[in-house]
Design a protein around this motif. Structure first.
Motif, mmCIF file in Angstrom:
data_model
loop_
_atom_site.group_PDB
_atom_site.id
_atom_site.type_symbol
_atom_site.label_atom_id
_atom_site.label_comp_id
_atom_site.label_asym_id
_atom_site.label_seq_id
_atom_site.Cartn_x
_atom_site.Cartn_y
_atom_site.Cartn_z
ATOM 1 N N LEU A 118 -29.804 45.171 43.972
ATOM 2 C CA LEU A 118 -29.170 46.073 44.942
ATOM 3 C C LEU A 118 -30.190 46.656 45.914
ATOM 4 N N ARG A 171 -21.659 43.491 47.824
ATOM 5 C CA ARG A 171 -21.969 44.325 49.002
ATOM 6 C C ARG A 171 -21.425 45.742 48.801
ATOM 7 N N GLN A 199 -23.656 47.466 46.349
ATOM 8 C CA GLN A 199 -24.906 47.827 47.010
ATOM 9 C C GLN A 199 -24.711 49.082 47.868
#
Length: 194
Positions: free
Chosen positions: A144, A155, A158
């Motif tokens: 991440l 995503r 993250q």
């Protein structure tokens, strides 16, 4: 981080060391569970999955409480910095994103001992799931910070973690790293309202 180069060296760990250590540990625990017996296939899967889920709660709880705790004592700021503050100060340091073996191996033994008190010989499958959860967390944490995910879910994960680091509204929120589930359960996903 430390005046001693030896101590400082022990605080730096390349991400792949976690997999090198914990893949054999997890496989060894599964093998021990099979060797000890007393648990059928369905029970083994249940214990393993229970260990994984327990890890996600442990990850959240440790990050929210211990890692973000700064004792009100003269040693408090140094304690917090050494435990977790260094990571928030240098979030891109590639060698300080996973737990060093001097920390994760003793913790593996400690958690295993606690689980043994509760589960007895059935501990092996549960602790294998817990340890796999830890390994996944540590490697995910590294990814991440340094990866460029293409998958939508990664995503989102993250963004969830980066907001904890870089958005002041989430400084005391979003403690889940490998899973945001407990942030939803304990209402630490959204920023505090003014």
């Amino acid at each position: 981080m430390f005046a001693s180069e030896l101590l400082d060296g022990f605080s730096r760990t390349p991400f792949f060391v976690v997999a090198i250590l914990f893949v054999p540990i997890v496989l060894g625990m599964v093998a021990m569970g099979i060797h000890v017996g007393g648990v059928g296939p369905l029970g083994a899967v249940g214990l393993f999955f229970g260990g994984l889920v327990t890890w996600t709660l442990t990850e959240y709880w440790l990050h929210r409480t211990l890692f973000h705790w700064e004792p009100e004592a003269s040693w408090g700021p140094r304690f917090h910095f050494l435990l977790h503050g260094v990571h928030h100060h240098w979030p891109k340091d590639r060698l300080r994103l996973v737990m060093p073996p001097t920390v994760n191996l003793p913790l593996t033994v400690l958690f295993g001992s606690l689980f043994w008190l509760v589960l007895g010989p059935r501990v092996w499958f549960f602790h294998a799931g817990f340890s796999l959860g830890y390994m996944t967390y540590d490697l995910m944490h590294y990814y991440l910070h340094h990866g460029h995910p293409k998958a939508h879910l990664l995503r989102k994960l993250q963004g969830h973690h980066m907001s904890h680091h870089f958005n002041k509204a989430y400084k005391d929120k979003r403690f889940g790293v490998s899973s945001p589930i407990w942030d939803w359960v304990f209402h630490t996903n959204s920023p505090a309202q003014p």
